[in-house]
Design an enzyme around this catalytic site. Sequence first.
Site, PDB file in Angstrom:
ATOM      1  N   ARG A 140      -1.375  12.669 -10.859  1.00 45.47           N
ATOM      2  CA  ARG A 140      -0.409  11.595 -11.386  1.00 45.47           C
ATOM      3  C   ARG A 140      -0.283  11.850 -12.849  1.00 45.47           C
ATOM      4  O   ARG A 140       0.759  11.197 -13.372  1.00 45.47           O
ATOM      5  CB  ARG A 140      -0.921  10.254 -10.940  1.00 45.47           C
ATOM      6  CG  ARG A 140      -0.672  10.362  -9.454  1.00 45.47           C
ATOM      7  CD  ARG A 140      -0.601   8.808  -9.051  1.00 45.47           C
ATOM      8  NE  ARG A 140      -0.522   9.134  -7.479  1.00 45.47           N
ATOM      9  CZ  ARG A 140      -1.569   8.985  -6.786  1.00 45.47           C
ATOM     10  NH1 ARG A 140      -2.711   9.106  -7.210  1.00 45.47           N
ATOM     11  NH2 ARG A 140      -1.408   9.337  -5.240  1.00 45.47           N
ATOM     12  N   GLY A 201     -10.968   7.287  -0.120  1.00 44.22           N
ATOM     13  CA  GLY A 201     -11.443   6.250   1.129  1.00 44.22           C
ATOM     14  C   GLY A 201     -11.363   6.393   2.294  1.00 44.22           C
ATOM     15  O   GLY A 201     -11.874   5.446   3.243  1.00 44.22           O
ATOM     16  N   GLU A 202     -10.691   7.434   2.718  1.00 43.75           N
ATOM     17  CA  GLU A 202     -10.379   7.724   4.150  1.00 43.75           C
ATOM     18  C   GLU A 202     -11.751   8.435   4.697  1.00 43.75           C
ATOM     19  O   GLU A 202     -11.955   8.851   5.776  1.00 43.75           O
ATOM     20  CB  GLU A 202      -9.119   8.668   4.232  1.00 43.75           C
ATOM     21  CG  GLU A 202      -8.056   7.861   4.694  1.00 43.75           C
ATOM     22  CD  GLU A 202      -7.740   7.003   3.743  1.00 43.75           C
ATOM     23  OE1 GLU A 202      -7.303   6.912   2.410  1.00 43.75           O
ATOM     24  OE2 GLU A 202      -7.552   5.706   4.140  1.00 43.75           O
ATOM     25  N   TRP A 265      -8.184   5.115  -6.331  1.00 43.74           N
ATOM     26  CA  TRP A 265      -7.543   6.208  -6.324  1.00 43.74           C
ATOM     27  C   TRP A 265      -6.230   6.197  -7.274  1.00 43.74           C
ATOM     28  O   TRP A 265      -5.662   7.116  -7.283  1.00 43.74           O
ATOM     29  CB  TRP A 265      -7.247   6.673  -4.896  1.00 43.74           C
ATOM     30  CG  TRP A 265      -6.550   5.935  -4.010  1.00 43.74           C
ATOM     31  CD1 TRP A 265      -6.974   5.244  -2.995  1.00 43.74           C
ATOM     32  CD2 TRP A 265      -4.919   6.004  -3.944  1.00 43.74           C
ATOM     33  NE1 TRP A 265      -5.905   4.635  -2.369  1.00 43.74           N
ATOM     34  CE2 TRP A 265      -4.661   5.148  -2.669  1.00 43.74           C
ATOM     35  CE3 TRP A 265      -3.983   6.251  -4.639  1.00 43.74           C
ATOM     36  CZ2 TRP A 265      -3.300   4.648  -2.282  1.00 43.74           C
ATOM     37  CZ3 TRP A 265      -2.461   6.207  -4.303  1.00 43.74           C
ATOM     38  CH2 TRP A 265      -2.242   5.316  -3.216  1.00 43.74           C
ATOM     39  N   ASN A 283      -8.520   0.593   0.904  1.00 40.06           N
ATOM     40  CA  ASN A 283      -9.082  -0.081   2.192  1.00 40.06           C
ATOM     41  C   ASN A 283     -10.496  -0.068   2.396  1.00 40.06           C
ATOM     42  O   ASN A 283     -11.192   0.778   1.589  1.00 40.06           O
ATOM     43  CB  ASN A 283      -8.641   0.760   3.219  1.00 40.06           C
ATOM     44  CG  ASN A 283      -8.848   2.318   3.286  1.00 40.06           C
ATOM     45  OD1 ASN A 283      -8.229   3.085   2.696  1.00 40.06           O
ATOM     46  ND2 ASN A 283      -9.902   2.496   4.395  1.00 40.06           N
ATOM     47  N   ASP A 325      -5.176  -0.654   7.011  1.00 39.66           N
ATOM     48  CA  ASP A 325      -5.080   0.211   5.814  1.00 39.66           C
ATOM     49  C   ASP A 325      -4.035   0.021   4.592  1.00 39.66           C
ATOM     50  O   ASP A 325      -3.409   0.724   4.058  1.00 39.66           O
ATOM     51  CB  ASP A 325      -4.724   1.879   6.265  1.00 39.66           C
ATOM     52  CG  ASP A 325      -4.870   2.895   5.165  1.00 39.66           C
ATOM     53  OD1 ASP A 325      -5.835   2.656   4.257  1.00 39.66           O
ATOM     54  OD2 ASP A 325      -4.206   3.553   5.014  1.00 39.66           O
ATOM     55  N   ASP A 327      -4.391  -0.671   1.586  1.00 44.45           N
ATOM     56  CA  ASP A 327      -4.872  -0.428   0.101  1.00 44.45           C
ATOM     57  C   ASP A 327      -4.164  -1.043  -0.902  1.00 44.45           C
ATOM     58  O   ASP A 327      -3.027  -1.089  -1.077  1.00 44.45           O
ATOM     59  CB  ASP A 327      -4.573   1.272  -0.288  1.00 44.45           C
ATOM     60  CG  ASP A 327      -5.594   2.251   0.377  1.00 44.45           C
ATOM     61  OD1 ASP A 327      -5.554   2.157   1.779  1.00 44.45           O
ATOM     62  OD2 ASP A 327      -6.074   3.187  -0.272  1.00 44.45           O
ATOM     63  N   TRP A 500       9.466   7.398  -3.008  1.00 45.35           N
ATOM     64  CA  TRP A 500       7.948   7.798  -3.332  1.00 45.35           C
ATOM     65  C   TRP A 500       7.809   8.092  -4.567  1.00 45.35           C
ATOM     66  O   TRP A 500       6.710   8.575  -5.215  1.00 45.35           O
ATOM     67  CB  TRP A 500       7.346   8.708  -2.489  1.00 45.35           C
ATOM     68  CG  TRP A 500       6.345   8.970  -2.329  1.00 45.35           C
ATOM     69  CD1 TRP A 500       5.093   9.825  -2.657  1.00 45.35           C
ATOM     70  CD2 TRP A 500       5.374   8.188  -1.226  1.00 45.35           C
ATOM     71  NE1 TRP A 500       3.947   9.461  -2.262  1.00 45.35           N
ATOM     72  CE2 TRP A 500       4.038   8.578  -0.908  1.00 45.35           C
ATOM     73  CE3 TRP A 500       5.793   6.942  -0.212  1.00 45.35           C
ATOM     74  CZ2 TRP A 500       3.306   8.011  -0.215  1.00 45.35           C
ATOM     75  CZ3 TRP A 500       4.796   6.475   0.349  1.00 45.35           C
ATOM     76  CH2 TRP A 500       3.426   7.272   0.205  1.00 45.35           C
ATOM     77  N   ALA A 564       2.001  11.967   0.628  1.00 46.49           N
ATOM     78  CA  ALA A 564       1.716  11.469   1.736  1.00 46.49           C
ATOM     79  C   ALA A 564       2.574  11.433   3.008  1.00 46.49           C
ATOM     80  O   ALA A 564       2.174  11.728   4.171  1.00 46.49           O
ATOM     81  CB  ALA A 564       0.933  10.318   1.634  1.00 46.49           C
TER      82      ALA A 564
HETATM   83 CA    CA Z   1      -6.229   4.191   2.495  1.00 47.02          CA
END
Ligand code: CA
Length: 593
Positions: A140, A201-202, A265, A283, A325, A327, A500, A564
């Site tokens: 980013r 986190g996943e 993140w 999450n 989920d 987040d 997005w 994503a």
């Molecule tokens: Ca997540």
Amino acid sequence: MKRSRTPRNKALALTLLASALLAFGQASAKEVTDADIVNDAKTTGDVVSFGMGTQGQRYSPLNKVNTKTVKDLVPVWSFSFGGEKQRGQESQPLIYDGKMYVTASYSRIFALDVATGKKLWKYEHRLPDGIMPCCDVINRGAALYGDLVIFGTLDAQLVALNKDTGKVVWKEKVDDYAAGYSMTAAPLIVKGMVVTGVSGGEFGVVGRLEARDAKTGKLLWSRPTVEGHMGYRYENGTKVENGISGTLNATWSGDMWKTGGASTWNGATYDPDTNLIFVGTGNPAPWNSHLRPGDNLFSSSTLAIDPDSGKIVWHYQNTPHDGWDFDGVNEFVSFDYKGKDGKVVKAGGKADRNGFFYVNDRTNGKLLNAFPFVHDLNWAKGIDLKTGRPIYNDENRPGDPAAGSDGSKGKVVFSAPSFLGGKNQQQIAYSQQTGLFYVPANEWGMDIWNEPVSYKKGAAYLGAGFTIKALHDDYIGAMRAVDPVTGKIVWENKNYAPLWGGALATGGGLVFYGTPEGYLKALDAKSGKELWKFQAGTGIVAPPVTWEQNGEQFVAVVTGWGGAVPLWGGDVAKRVNFLEQGGSVWVFKLHKS
Ligand SMILES: [Ca+2]
Ligand SMILES: [Ca+2]
């Protein structure tokens, strides 16, 4: 080095050397200072922070490009990131001293001549085979400090390069990529420190925020975002305990906090007025909420952290005991909130992945307002402004697999928004001119169910299955102007594909943003009317920036479809599989007649 300690003859020699460098036109070693960073939102000649100011407003007072002149906005140059490495490009460029610093997919960074687009240098980070970014090989953006440009990599390292030569000055391993850690957010500079979070986190990583000496990369403090973990300070290389985050086992049962997620993140914002860093957390892990009774602090929350002590000052949890989920990593944007009683409060706004827009007092976290910014939202009936907690629709929580006959799959529910969120990584903007937030929102839902799961290092730690679905034939995305006081959506501009890319608001009365269909657009900030668009040839999933140079206003945006949605989007990914990848940065200014 303090001048008073320098021998006079040495000081004189340094002065002569500096003059000589100037005379030879090599005085490009201008250094980015803390003052440059703190004042970034007001200084229109550069962009030295992610968010166009550490408060994250993404607002520029520049007005040469305005509702009347924007029709004459034309491209100046475009630069291709090249190679075979394309995929999602979510980067925000930085502009300083005639140069642009822009990161690209696969942990690459380029320095470009901002006048011509000519490449000055490139750095490609050597990535191991086993990296595990959940949501595309994106980055980013970078941070500037002193003579350094600093960015995080997909193998969870932090790299600092000399901004003028592209040579690596320091490189630090932040964590173990084989355990699922990666870095995708732009670092934040606060008082000479480089502040970063972690992705993963996943995979059951433990989220944290870290501060390092920006000049050397040496750790100063680390603050875990899962309740029960110890924070540390580093004093002359010695690790010193700095207090547990929260209270062990207060909101987690058993050992679940040890792999509790809450990854950071999406990076952080900093408000110099209150001297607080704000970071959103992801999450709780795993997704299956029946395995972790309790609120599961500090997941899906906004945390305020004191940069000097590395301690949590306040927290507000957007989705306690998250089961979808949701987040809460979305950026917390400082602004002056004039409530219905006319009192101005130092506040922050956040368009959460769960579909609600929150306004909190940024001095203490107290909830001031909360309202939905999406039309379809069924996991909660609303947010109780007294308790600050959601009013859940209990029947909309994915069912417990243990309640079924064979224990393999819980009750399937249809939930909106989908886990990709009412808003995801795409940044909001706040206009000081209109007092409105501009939110790149999405309307979608998901079938979601829970399954048994146990933690295994480096493996997905979800305990859930899902399919994302569109809710409307004609649109998923909608750029929305949201009034933080009334909670009304003032206008919206619909988009077929999910939005997005981030937003930019300007003193010219404009809102800029890109679409996956490849358009960079400018809307009237008051009415939402589309005034200008440009087809960039590939989807846009990054936030535009603006600055001025030699009396002209420039706009830049990175292009390249990905992120994503194509990877996790289910039915929606199929719906938009006609979109092409790419990887470029475009610069625009007004055509001179
Ligand atoms: Ca997540
Ligand atoms: Ca600036």
